[in-house]
Motif scaffolding. Structure first.
Motif, PDB file in Angstrom:
ATOM      1  N   TRP A  23       6.283  -5.958 -25.002  1.00  0.00           N
ATOM      2  CA  TRP A  23       6.658  -5.975 -23.552  1.00  0.00           C
ATOM      3  C   TRP A  23       6.862  -4.689 -22.856  1.00  0.00           C
ATOM      4  O   TRP A  23       7.312  -3.766 -23.709  1.00  0.00           O
ATOM      5  N   TRP A  24       6.491  -4.306 -21.917  1.00  0.00           N
ATOM      6  CA  TRP A  24       6.528  -3.079 -20.975  1.00  0.00           C
ATOM      7  C   TRP A  24       6.904  -3.176 -19.594  1.00  0.00           C
ATOM      8  O   TRP A  24       6.647  -4.259 -18.946  1.00  0.00           O
ATOM      9  N   THR A  25       7.774  -2.382 -19.190  1.00  0.00           N
ATOM     10  CA  THR A  25       8.074  -1.981 -17.724  1.00  0.00           C
ATOM     11  C   THR A  25       7.170  -0.784 -17.323  1.00  0.00           C
ATOM     12  O   THR A  25       7.170   0.144 -17.688  1.00  0.00           O
ATOM     13  N   VAL A  26       6.481  -0.817 -16.181  1.00  0.00           N
ATOM     14  CA  VAL A  26       5.419  -0.090 -15.671  1.00  0.00           C
ATOM     15  C   VAL A  26       5.738   0.293 -14.331  1.00  0.00           C
ATOM     16  O   VAL A  26       6.314  -0.678 -13.569  1.00  0.00           O
ATOM     17  N   ARG A  27       5.643   1.535 -13.945  1.00  0.00           N
ATOM     18  CA  ARG A  27       5.976   1.996 -12.412  1.00  0.00           C
ATOM     19  C   ARG A  27       4.889   2.810 -11.726  1.00  0.00           C
ATOM     20  O   ARG A  27       4.396   3.553 -12.796  1.00  0.00           O
ATOM     21  N   GLY A  28       4.260   2.450 -10.910  1.00  0.00           N
ATOM     22  CA  GLY A  28       3.109   2.951 -10.600  1.00  0.00           C
ATOM     23  C   GLY A  28       2.806   2.361  -8.946  1.00  0.00           C
ATOM     24  O   GLY A  28       3.689   1.783  -8.445  1.00  0.00           O
ATOM     25  N   THR A  29       1.469   2.348  -8.813  1.00  0.00           N
ATOM     26  CA  THR A  29       1.023   1.982  -7.397  1.00  0.00           C
ATOM     27  C   THR A  29      -0.018   1.010  -7.680  1.00  0.00           C
ATOM     28  O   THR A  29      -0.917   0.945  -8.321  1.00  0.00           O
ATOM     29  N   TRP A  30      -0.216   0.131  -6.574  1.00  0.00           N
ATOM     30  CA  TRP A  30      -1.361  -1.014  -6.286  1.00  0.00           C
ATOM     31  C   TRP A  30      -2.626  -0.047  -5.906  1.00  0.00           C
ATOM     32  O   TRP A  30      -2.502   0.496  -5.013  1.00  0.00           O
ATOM     33  N   ASP A  31      -3.691  -0.227  -6.725  1.00  0.00           N
ATOM     34  CA  ASP A  31      -4.919   0.259  -6.341  1.00  0.00           C
ATOM     35  C   ASP A  31      -5.537  -0.754  -5.253  1.00  0.00           C
ATOM     36  O   ASP A  31      -6.312  -1.674  -5.691  1.00  0.00           O
ATOM     37  N   GLU A  32      -5.360  -0.280  -4.070  1.00  0.00           N
ATOM     38  CA  GLU A  32      -5.542  -1.106  -2.969  1.00  0.00           C
ATOM     39  C   GLU A  32      -7.185  -1.141  -2.781  1.00  0.00           C
ATOM     40  O   GLU A  32      -7.766  -0.237  -2.630  1.00  0.00           O
ATOM     41  N   PRO A  33      -7.783  -2.600  -2.904  1.00  0.00           N
ATOM     42  CA  PRO A  33      -9.162  -2.642  -2.615  1.00  0.00           C
ATOM     43  C   PRO A  33      -9.479  -2.581  -1.295  1.00  0.00           C
ATOM     44  O   PRO A  33      -9.014  -2.743  -0.421  1.00  0.00           O
ATOM     45  N   GLU A  34     -10.922  -2.196  -1.203  1.00  0.00           N
ATOM     46  CA  GLU A  34     -11.753  -2.537   0.288  1.00  0.00           C
ATOM     47  C   GLU A  34     -12.035  -3.747   0.282  1.00  0.00           C
ATOM     48  O   GLU A  34     -12.520  -4.425  -0.419  1.00  0.00           O
ATOM     49  N   GLY A  35     -12.119  -3.973   1.586  1.00  0.00           N
ATOM     50  CA  GLY A  35     -12.809  -5.497   2.055  1.00  0.00           C
ATOM     51  C   GLY A  35     -11.739  -6.643   1.751  1.00  0.00           C
ATOM     52  O   GLY A  35     -10.402  -6.497   1.831  1.00  0.00           O
ATOM     53  N   ASP A  36     -12.380  -7.716   1.582  1.00  0.00           N
ATOM     54  CA  ASP A  36     -11.808  -9.086   1.385  1.00  0.00           C
ATOM     55  C   ASP A  36     -10.729  -9.226   0.442  1.00  0.00           C
ATOM     56  O   ASP A  36     -11.362  -8.751  -1.096  1.00  0.00           O
ATOM     57  N   SER A  48       1.077  -1.178   0.091  1.00  0.00           N
ATOM     58  CA  SER A  48      -0.069  -0.018  -0.134  1.00  0.00           C
ATOM     59  C   SER A  48       0.935   1.132   0.103  1.00  0.00           C
ATOM     60  O   SER A  48       1.877   1.535   0.942  1.00  0.00           O
ATOM     61  N   GLY A  49       0.769   2.143  -0.948  1.00  0.00           N
ATOM     62  CA  GLY A  49       1.355   3.357  -1.071  1.00  0.00           C
ATOM     63  C   GLY A  49       2.534   3.308  -1.784  1.00  0.00           C
ATOM     64  O   GLY A  49       3.389   4.425  -1.893  1.00  0.00           O
ATOM     65  N   ARG A  50       3.130   2.254  -1.996  1.00  0.00           N
ATOM     66  CA  ARG A  50       4.658   1.859  -2.278  1.00  0.00           C
ATOM     67  C   ARG A  50       4.710   2.029  -3.787  1.00  0.00           C
ATOM     68  O   ARG A  50       3.725   1.526  -4.529  1.00  0.00           O
ATOM     69  N   THR A  51       5.529   2.566  -4.516  1.00  0.00           N
ATOM     70  CA  THR A  51       6.103   2.570  -5.710  1.00  0.00           C
ATOM     71  C   THR A  51       6.493   1.508  -6.254  1.00  0.00           C
ATOM     72  O   THR A  51       7.672   1.100  -5.937  1.00  0.00           O
ATOM     73  N   ILE A  52       6.007   0.589  -7.272  1.00  0.00           N
ATOM     74  CA  ILE A  52       6.326  -0.686  -7.590  1.00  0.00           C
ATOM     75  C   ILE A  52       6.564  -0.854  -8.884  1.00  0.00           C
ATOM     76  O   ILE A  52       5.772  -0.060  -9.961  1.00  0.00           O
ATOM     77  N   GLU A  53       7.293  -1.548  -9.569  1.00  0.00           N
ATOM     78  CA  GLU A  53       7.687  -1.785 -10.879  1.00  0.00           C
ATOM     79  C   GLU A  53       7.407  -3.051 -11.419  1.00  0.00           C
ATOM     80  O   GLU A  53       8.040  -4.107 -10.758  1.00  0.00           O
ATOM     81  N   LEU A  54       6.783  -3.568 -12.565  1.00  0.00           N
ATOM     82  CA  LEU A  54       6.333  -4.260 -13.013  1.00  0.00           C
ATOM     83  C   LEU A  54       6.921  -4.601 -14.434  1.00  0.00           C
ATOM     84  O   LEU A  54       6.727  -3.744 -15.138  1.00  0.00           O
ATOM     85  N   THR A  55       7.008  -5.794 -15.159  1.00  0.00           N
ATOM     86  CA  THR A  55       7.283  -6.041 -16.512  1.00  0.00           C
ATOM     87  C   THR A  55       6.602  -7.252 -16.827  1.00  0.00           C
ATOM     88  O   THR A  55       6.466  -8.224 -16.142  1.00  0.00           O
TER      89      THR A  55
END
Length: 253
Positions: A215-228, A162-169
């Motif tokens: 193929w792409w490398t994206v940098r951004g944040t997790w859209d944290e869901p509410e609930g379960d 939550s709130g962290r910048t994350i990099e995915l490929t």
């Protein structure tokens, strides 16, 4: 197809196995890296067996010719007829391996298979990736594999992402309901070979969809869901920046 042709087919099959495993990384499109020694061994066995078949038949043919010259044309029972001509079709797959190597699984497979299902949290050990990748990265971006991101998004009740910048490929998969619904950044995860691959993916809605299978490398944040967390079907990701990358040698995780 005579025995010499059969031996040549074995040699070609063995050469195809060796060419894709011993002299390139093409085999990674189909199996895990751990299978490389077995592919090399199988290729060597096929080449040796094929060469032995060809050599044995050539020796037998030479002996038959000598016998015919010494006995004024008597037939010694050698069958010089090959098998049915349709057997030559067996050569086509071998030639295809050399001419058109099948690519790794991509967007079509990911779209047809759908996303992986939520795992049982009690059976997921996040430390198998890294004990604490967020502490290692400090305040900087955290580079995660897609399978690790998805596992954490489903099972980490502490919500460390939550709130962290994350990099995915990963590669681009179009949304089945059209571009208005966004697109997926996906990666295939296999336990043994491409046949058992499962899809890990995140849904991106704030950027236009790039070319499918790129193929792409994206940098951004997790859209944290509410609930379960277990009830989430598509994990959403907000992109801060992204750039296209070359296809990796090993397309699977």
């Amino acid at each position: 197809m005579n025995r010499i042709a059969q031996g040549l087919v074995l040699v070609l099959l063995g050469a195809a196995a060796l060419g894709s495993s011993a002299f390139s990384e093409l085999y990674l499109n189909y199996v895990q890296a751990a299978f490389r020694p077995f592919l090399i061994a199988a290729g060597l066995v096929l080449v040796v067996l094929g060469a032995l078949v060809v050599a044995a038949d050539l020796r037998a043919a030479a002996r038959g010719e000598d016998g015919e010259q010494g006995h004024d044309g008597h037939d010694h029972g050698h069958d010089h007829h090959g098998g049915p001509r349709v057997a030559w079709l067996l050569v086509l797959p071998v030639v295809a391996v050399f001419v058109v190597a099948p690519p790794a699984l991509g967007a079509y497979t990911a779209a047809a298979s759908g996303a992986a299902e939520a795992p049982d949290p009690s059976r997921v050990d996040l430390s198998e990736y890294r004990d604490d990748p967020f502490a290692e990265a400090g305040d900087g971006p955290v580079e995660l594999q897609l399978q690790e991101f998805v596992s954490r998004a489903w099972t980490d009740e502490d919500r460390a992402m939550s709130g962290r910048t994350i990099e995915l490929t990963g590669f681009v998969v179009p949304h089945p309901d059209g571009e208005d619904e966004g697109w997926y950044l996906a990666r295939l995860q296999m336990a043994c070979c491409a046949a058992d691959a499962v899809v890990n993916r995140v849904l991106i809605t704030d950027e236009p969809a790039p070319e499918t299978d790129s193929w792409w490398t994206v940098r951004g944040t997790w859209d944290e869901p509410e609930g379960d967390l277990q009830s989430v079907r598509d994990h959403r990701f907000t992109v801060e920046e992204m750039h296209q990358v070359d296809n990796p040698p090993d397309p699977y995780e």
